[in-house]
Scaffold this active site. Structure first.
Site, PDB file in Angstrom:
ATOM      1  N   THR A  40      -4.751  15.141  -4.304  1.00  0.00           N
ATOM      2  CA  THR A  40      -4.125  15.572  -3.043  1.00  0.00           C
ATOM      3  C   THR A  40      -2.826  16.324  -3.314  1.00  0.00           C
ATOM      4  O   THR A  40      -2.517  17.314  -2.655  1.00  0.00           O
ATOM      5  CB  THR A  40      -3.856  14.339  -2.152  1.00  0.00           C
ATOM      6  OG1 THR A  40      -5.081  13.625  -1.995  1.00  0.00           O
ATOM      7  CG2 THR A  40      -3.337  14.732  -0.787  1.00  0.00           C
ATOM      8  N   HIS A  43      -3.575  19.871  -4.084  1.00  0.00           N
ATOM      9  CA  HIS A  43      -3.812  20.675  -2.873  1.00  0.00           C
ATOM     10  C   HIS A  43      -2.471  21.074  -2.240  1.00  0.00           C
ATOM     11  O   HIS A  43      -2.295  22.198  -1.781  1.00  0.00           O
ATOM     12  CB  HIS A  43      -4.612  19.869  -1.834  1.00  0.00           C
ATOM     13  CG  HIS A  43      -6.063  19.670  -2.173  1.00  0.00           C
ATOM     14  ND1 HIS A  43      -7.045  20.556  -1.789  1.00  0.00           N
ATOM     15  CD2 HIS A  43      -6.694  18.684  -2.850  1.00  0.00           C
ATOM     16  CE1 HIS A  43      -8.226  20.110  -2.216  1.00  0.00           C
ATOM     17  NE2 HIS A  43      -8.040  18.980  -2.865  1.00  0.00           N
ATOM     18  N   HIS A  64       2.667  10.203  -3.989  1.00  0.00           N
ATOM     19  CA  HIS A  64       2.410   8.964  -3.233  1.00  0.00           C
ATOM     20  C   HIS A  64       1.856   7.827  -4.096  1.00  0.00           C
ATOM     21  O   HIS A  64       1.790   6.702  -3.637  1.00  0.00           O
ATOM     22  CB  HIS A  64       1.452   9.235  -2.070  1.00  0.00           C
ATOM     23  CG  HIS A  64       0.156   9.828  -2.499  1.00  0.00           C
ATOM     24  ND1 HIS A  64      -0.027  11.183  -2.620  1.00  0.00           N
ATOM     25  CD2 HIS A  64      -1.011   9.263  -2.877  1.00  0.00           C
ATOM     26  CE1 HIS A  64      -1.248  11.424  -3.045  1.00  0.00           C
ATOM     27  NE2 HIS A  64      -1.876  10.274  -3.228  1.00  0.00           N
ATOM     28  N   CYS A  94       0.057   1.893  12.357  1.00  0.00           N
ATOM     29  CA  CYS A  94       0.981   1.574  13.459  1.00  0.00           C
ATOM     30  C   CYS A  94       0.988   0.082  13.741  1.00  0.00           C
ATOM     31  O   CYS A  94       1.944  -0.450  14.299  1.00  0.00           O
ATOM     32  CB  CYS A  94       0.621   2.362  14.716  1.00  0.00           C
ATOM     33  SG  CYS A  94      -0.853   1.771  15.601  1.00  0.00           S
ATOM     34  N   CYS A 100      -6.225  -0.723  14.106  1.00  0.00           N
ATOM     35  CA  CYS A 100      -5.358  -1.675  13.391  1.00  0.00           C
ATOM     36  C   CYS A 100      -5.716  -3.108  13.768  1.00  0.00           C
ATOM     37  O   CYS A 100      -5.661  -4.015  12.941  1.00  0.00           O
ATOM     38  CB  CYS A 100      -3.893  -1.409  13.715  1.00  0.00           C
ATOM     39  SG  CYS A 100      -3.203  -0.015  12.815  1.00  0.00           S
ATOM     40  N   CYS A 108      -6.110   3.979  11.045  1.00  0.00           N
ATOM     41  CA  CYS A 108      -5.283   3.799  12.247  1.00  0.00           C
ATOM     42  C   CYS A 108      -5.248   5.077  13.084  1.00  0.00           C
ATOM     43  O   CYS A 108      -5.167   6.177  12.555  1.00  0.00           O
ATOM     44  CB  CYS A 108      -3.870   3.431  11.778  1.00  0.00           C
ATOM     45  SG  CYS A 108      -2.583   3.641  13.016  1.00  0.00           S
TER      46      CYS A 108
HETATM   47 ZN   LIG Z   1      -3.750   9.835  -4.132  1.00  0.00          ZN
HETATM   48 ZN   LIG Z   2      -2.904   1.729  14.339  1.00  0.00          ZN
END
Ligand SMILES: [Zn+2]
Ligand SMILES: [Zn+2]
Length: 340
Positions: A40, A43, A64, A94, A100, A108
């Site tokens: 990712t 990208h 991340h 959230c 969730c 979510c």
């Molecule tokens: Zn990743």
């Molecule tokens: Zn949520």
């Protein structure tokens, strides 16, 4: 602190010095030990159509996948203490929507992603919502912990496909492909096939498990996946249209296709013959289940049921991030780690 940011829309990223933020009430500050470059991130780095249309935080610190140590704790955080070693779960749910509330936090309705919609971890420190910081058992070394987030994608894919006793074909021997193949084998698949157009990646895959390997540029997929070798499950990790187009005609009737790789653009498939008449199922997966995937993953790692160490091919200083991206992009490396 040193941080790697995407300063403006467009290709590349830059090295900058920024202030270290204070964690808010439900956040922690972690000192990054090791971060890993993900597909990712490639990208985002190259700024392809997917990245340009994804509402990323720009300017923002990228990255991340990481392991770090909690160094400051927000005032409402009770689950974590200073000194805890944690991985970051990229999904920021959230906590309140219908998904969730039905154990699907990873999709979510209001999902945000760490390092995509918030500042990430290619830096000396990162602010992380406490709900996304997962304490990691001490038996798992830092290098392996730094790639647990992507490993979890393989665990989620293999679990969703219920691979036990099935013939499974994994398209792509990048990090996610190899991780998926390892987990698929550990969870009892009858046979695991894995393809890639890069020989070095197939070689690394061969060190991780007893897989049947092929390079579709040298041996056509129709030869490998024919007859008794037709897959019950295809797990697509390349994001490459041709890979899935070549493999899907060999899927057995009633089979499953699990889509994991990110496609930069729309793709074309023959849904009538390859899905409808076969009563095949196509499913997408996003990330990991919170926290079932992590529980399974820790069990697999602690009990040596998978061997993913050969996938970690490079470990560089964060200062050399540009070189790291080059190595990851070229396919010369599989998993490239960065330490501040
Ligand atoms: Zn990743
Ligand atoms: Zn949520």
């Amino acid at each position: 602190m040193l941080a790697i940011i995407k300063g403006k829309p467009g290709p590349g990223a830059e090295k900058v010095q920024v202030e270290i933020d204070e964690p808010r009430e439900n956040e922690v500050l972690i000192s990054i030990k090791i971060a890993a470059i993900c597909g990712t991130d490639l990208h985002i780095y190259s700024w392809d159509p997917w990245a340009a249309n994804t509402n990323l935080l720009v300017p923002g610190i990228i990255g991340h996948e990481c392991v770090g140590e909690v160094v400051r704790v927000g005032k409402n955080v009770t689950s974590l203490s200073i000194g805890d070693r944690v991985c970051v779960e990229t999904h920021i749910p959230c906590g309140d929507c219908r998904l969730c509330r039905t154990e699907k936090q990873n999709i979510c309705e209001n999902l945000r992603l760490f390092g995509l919609h918030t500042h990430g971890c290619f830096a000396q420190y990162a602010i992380v919502p406490s709900i996304c910081a997962r304490k990691i058992p001490s038996q798992i070394p830092d290098t392996i912990a730094s790639v647990m987030e992507p490993l979890g994608v393989g665990v989620h894919a293999a679990q969703l496909a219920e691979v036990k006793g099935k013939r499974v074909t994994v398209l792509g021997a990048g990090p996610i492909g190899i991780f998926t193949a390892c987990v698929t084998q550990a969870l009892g698949a009858e046979a695991v096939y894995i393809s890639d157009v890069k020989e070095n990646r197939l070689k690394i895959a061969s060190k991780c498990g007893n897989f049947k390997l092929w390079n579709p540029l040298k041996t056509h997929t129709s030869i490998v996946l024919n007859g008794d070798h037709r897959p019950d499950v295809i797990i697509e990790t390349t994001g490459n249209e041709r890979a899935i187009q070549e493999a899907i005609p060999y899927l057995r009737k009633g089979g499953q296709v699990i889509l994991v790789g990110l496609f930069s653009n729309n793709i074309s498939l023959n849904l009538s013959s390859d899905v409808l008449f076969k009563e095949a199922t196509i499913m997408g997966i996003h990330g990991r289940k919170m926290w079932d995937t992590w529980d399974t993953m820790e069990d697999l790692l602690i009990h040596d049921k998978i061997n993913i160490a050969p996938t970690i091919t490079h470990h560089l200083s964060l200062n050399d991030f540009a070189k790291g991206f080059e190595i990851a992009q070229s396919g010369e490396g599989v998993k490239v780690l960065l330490s501040p």
